[in-house]
Design a protein around this motif. Structure first.
Motif, short mmCIF file in Angstrom:
data_model
loop_
_atom_site.label_atom_id
_atom_site.label_comp_id
_atom_site.label_asym_id
_atom_site.label_seq_id
_atom_site.Cartn_x
_atom_site.Cartn_y
_atom_site.Cartn_z
N GLY A 51 0.82 -1.21 0.00
CA GLY A 51 0.00 0.00 0.00
C GLY A 51 0.85 1.26 0.00
O GLY A 51 0.64 2.17 -0.81
N ASP A 52 1.85 1.34 0.90
CA ASP A 52 2.61 2.59 1.03
C ASP A 52 4.10 2.43 0.75
O ASP A 52 4.87 3.37 0.88
CB ASP A 52 2.39 3.20 2.42
CG ASP A 52 2.87 2.29 3.55
OD1 ASP A 52 3.61 1.33 3.25
OD2 ASP A 52 2.53 2.55 4.71
N GLY A 53 4.54 1.23 0.39
CA GLY A 53 5.94 1.01 0.03
C GLY A 53 6.92 0.99 1.20
O GLY A 53 8.13 0.97 0.99
N SER A 54 6.40 0.99 2.43
CA SER A 54 7.32 1.03 3.57
C SER A 54 7.89 -0.36 3.87
O SER A 54 7.24 -1.38 3.64
CB SER A 54 6.61 1.58 4.81
OG SER A 54 5.54 0.73 5.17
N VAL A 55 9.12 -0.38 4.39
CA VAL A 55 9.77 -1.63 4.77
C VAL A 55 9.20 -2.07 6.13
O VAL A 55 9.28 -1.33 7.10
CB VAL A 55 11.30 -1.47 4.86
CG1 VAL A 55 11.94 -2.74 5.38
CG2 VAL A 55 11.87 -1.11 3.50
N ARG A 56 8.61 -3.25 6.17
CA ARG A 56 7.98 -3.71 7.40
C ARG A 56 8.80 -4.74 8.15
O ARG A 56 8.52 -5.05 9.31
CB ARG A 56 6.60 -4.31 7.09
CG ARG A 56 5.60 -3.30 6.54
CD ARG A 56 5.33 -2.22 7.58
NE ARG A 56 4.54 -1.11 7.05
CZ ARG A 56 3.22 -1.03 7.14
NH1 ARG A 56 2.53 -2.00 7.68
NH2 ARG A 56 2.60 0.02 6.66
N GLY A 57 9.79 -5.30 7.47
CA GLY A 57 10.59 -6.34 8.11
C GLY A 57 11.46 -7.00 7.08
O GLY A 57 11.71 -6.44 6.01
N GLN A 254 0.12 -4.85 -10.13
CA GLN A 254 -0.95 -5.83 -10.33
C GLN A 254 -1.35 -6.50 -9.02
O GLN A 254 -2.53 -6.65 -8.69
CB GLN A 254 -0.43 -6.89 -11.32
CG GLN A 254 -1.45 -7.80 -11.88
CD GLN A 254 -1.97 -7.31 -13.22
OE1 GLN A 254 -3.10 -6.87 -13.32
NE2 GLN A 254 -1.14 -7.37 -14.24
N LEU A 255 -0.34 -6.90 -8.25
CA LEU A 255 -0.60 -7.62 -6.99
C LEU A 255 -1.18 -6.69 -5.93
O LEU A 255 -1.97 -7.10 -5.09
CB LEU A 255 0.69 -8.30 -6.51
CG LEU A 255 1.11 -9.47 -7.41
CD1 LEU A 255 2.58 -9.79 -7.28
CD2 LEU A 255 0.25 -10.71 -7.11
N ARG A 256 -0.80 -5.42 -5.99
CA ARG A 256 -1.39 -4.44 -5.07
C ARG A 256 -2.87 -4.27 -5.37
O ARG A 256 -3.70 -4.31 -4.47
CB ARG A 256 -0.67 -3.09 -5.21
CG ARG A 256 -1.11 -2.05 -4.18
CD ARG A 256 -0.55 -0.68 -4.49
NE ARG A 256 -1.07 -0.13 -5.74
CZ ARG A 256 -2.27 0.42 -5.88
NH1 ARG A 256 -3.08 0.51 -4.85
NH2 ARG A 256 -2.68 0.88 -7.06
N ILE A 257 -3.19 -4.15 -6.66
CA ILE A 257 -4.59 -4.00 -7.07
C ILE A 257 -5.41 -5.22 -6.64
O ILE A 257 -6.57 -5.11 -6.25
CB ILE A 257 -4.70 -3.76 -8.60
CG1 ILE A 257 -4.10 -2.40 -8.96
CG2 ILE A 257 -6.14 -3.87 -9.08
CD1 ILE A 257 -3.90 -2.18 -10.46
N LEU A 258 -4.77 -6.40 -6.72
CA LEU A 258 -5.47 -7.63 -6.33
C LEU A 258 -5.65 -7.74 -4.82
O LEU A 258 -6.28 -8.67 -4.33
CB LEU A 258 -4.72 -8.84 -6.86
CG LEU A 258 -4.84 -9.08 -8.37
CD1 LEU A 258 -3.86 -10.12 -8.85
CD2 LEU A 258 -6.27 -9.49 -8.72
N GLY A 259 -5.07 -6.82 -4.06
CA GLY A 259 -5.31 -6.79 -2.62
C GLY A 259 -4.26 -7.47 -1.76
O GLY A 259 -4.46 -7.63 -0.56
N ALA A 281 15.24 0.81 5.44
CA ALA A 281 14.14 1.18 6.32
C ALA A 281 14.25 2.65 6.72
O ALA A 281 13.25 3.36 6.79
CB ALA A 281 14.14 0.29 7.56
N LEU A 282 15.48 3.12 6.94
CA LEU A 282 15.71 4.51 7.33
C LEU A 282 15.32 5.47 6.21
O LEU A 282 14.56 6.40 6.42
CB LEU A 282 17.19 4.72 7.63
CG LEU A 282 17.63 4.72 9.09
CD1 LEU A 282 19.12 4.97 9.15
CD2 LEU A 282 16.86 5.75 9.89
N VAL A 283 15.83 5.18 5.00
CA VAL A 283 15.54 6.03 3.84
C VAL A 283 14.04 6.13 3.67
O VAL A 283 13.47 7.19 3.45
CB VAL A 283 16.17 5.41 2.56
CG1 VAL A 283 15.65 6.11 1.32
CG2 VAL A 283 17.68 5.50 2.64
N ASP A 284 13.42 4.97 3.83
CA ASP A 284 12.00 4.85 3.64
C ASP A 284 11.22 5.70 4.65
O ASP A 284 10.23 6.32 4.32
CB ASP A 284 11.71 3.35 3.75
CG ASP A 284 10.27 3.03 3.87
OD1 ASP A 284 9.61 3.27 2.87
OD2 ASP A 284 9.84 2.57 4.91
N ALA A 285 11.72 5.73 5.89
CA ALA A 285 10.98 6.45 6.94
C ALA A 285 11.23 7.95 6.90
O ALA A 285 10.39 8.74 7.30
CB ALA A 285 11.35 5.89 8.31
#
Ligand code: C2E
Ligand code: MG
Ligand code: MG
Ligand code: MG
Length: 287
Positions: A51-57, A254-259, A281-285
């Protein structure tokens, strides 16, 4: 070596197969000491929120720096480690290292300022049947001060096909503690979808073959329907969906649109050293 292949025809043995067998034998012999010699290391591949491109793990992926053969991928030695039983101490080592690493990222972030980075660790079927699994995991989490909800254990779908209650018991215990269990390589086995309800899993990792079928934009309508159906079913059972092997932006979109919820793949980053993950993760935040 040649073997008779009926009549007076002779077939030469495949020299490459022989070389592979010799290497396999050599690797099997070298395995038991490799752990003591510190020849294994772990690479981390980011898990990104679609959804937002953030690194979660990140997923922890083990490698063997062999003194003669160089860096070996897990496909070369995990089956041998499973066969010889070394997978139990090796798997425990990977778990401890990875959870320690998650703790280091957390400390480097000043607590959870960037949001907690979660760690995914693969479990082999042999570890599931080993009686020390729950105890080892609890001890590692306690020693490192990492909360169970920061850990996700990945088990392949095929390891759980036809699993009886005894096999599921340790996974249930871990899930009750708050550890996430992911069903890895989902869609490659032959598990009954209704069977999902019985398993203590909270994440489905959709196999790379589905991602590959999303190469074209728009993708094959039948493939789209299949993924759409899996995502709907997963979400209706409160499971999150992670996709493996995302190599292009078109696949991600495509996969984002598919949920799908989370993605992993070369499009975002190849597996790499732990500092790399922290930088991403830092760059992303911080934008
Ligand atoms: P897996 O758990 O399904 O891990 C994903 C594999 O896909 C990794 O291969 C990863 O490097 C690769 N990959 C990631 N993104 C892409 C992409 O965009 N394109 C392509 N083509 N490949 C991508 P790797 O590191 O070679 O690991 C292979 C398998 O070895 C893993 O599959 C897992 O089943 C096993 N494995 C790795 N580490 C461990 C471990 O510590 N313990 C156990 N029991 N198994 C492990
Ligand atoms: Mg995995
Ligand atoms: Mg996988
Ligand atoms: Mg896979």
């Amino acid at each position: 070596r040649a073997k008779a292949a009926g009549g007076n025809r002779f077939e030469l043995a495949d020299p490459e197969a022989d070389a592979r067998a010799i290497t396999r034998h050599g690797l099997t012999t070298a395995l038991p000491t490799a752990l003591d010699r510190g020849e294994f290391f772990i690479e981390y591949q980011p898990l990104v929120h679609l959804g937002d491109g953030s690194v979660r793990g990140a997923e922890a992926l083990v490698r063997w720096l062999h003194p003669q053969h160089g860096v070996l991928s897990p496909d070369r030695f995990i089956p041998l480690a499973e066969h010889t039983g070394l997978i139990v101490p090796l798997g425990r080592w990977v778990l401890e290292q990875s959870v320690r690493q998650a703790r280091e990222w957390r400390d480097a972030n000043g607590g959870d300022a960037l949001g907690p980075l979660r760690i995914n660790v693969n479990l082999s079927p042999c570890q599931l049947t080993h009686p020390g699994l729950v105890q080892d995991t609890v001890e590692i989490l306690e020693r490192t001060g990492v909360t169970p909800d920061a850990l996700c254990l990945e088990v392949t779908e095929s390891a759980l096909i036809g699993a009886d209650d005894d096999l599921l018991k340790p996974l249930r215990r871990l899930a009750e503690m708050g550890v996430d269990i992911a069903l890895d390589d989902f869609g490659t086995g032959y598990s009954n979808l209704a069977n999902l309800r019985r398993l203590p899993v909270s994440v489905l990792k959709l196999d790379r073959s589905f991602t590959q079928s999303m190469q074209q934009f728009p993708a094959d309508p039948v493939d789209l329907k299949i993924v759409e159906g899996i995502v709907a079913l997963a979400h209706s059972l409160d499971l999150a969906v992670t996709v493996e092997g995302v190599e292009t932006g078109a696949q991600a979109e495509q996969l984002r649109i598919l949920g799908c919820d989370t993605a992993q793949g070369w499009y975002y980053a190849r597996p790499g050293p732990p500092d790399r993950l922290h930088e991403l993760a830092l760059v992303d935040a911080t934008g």
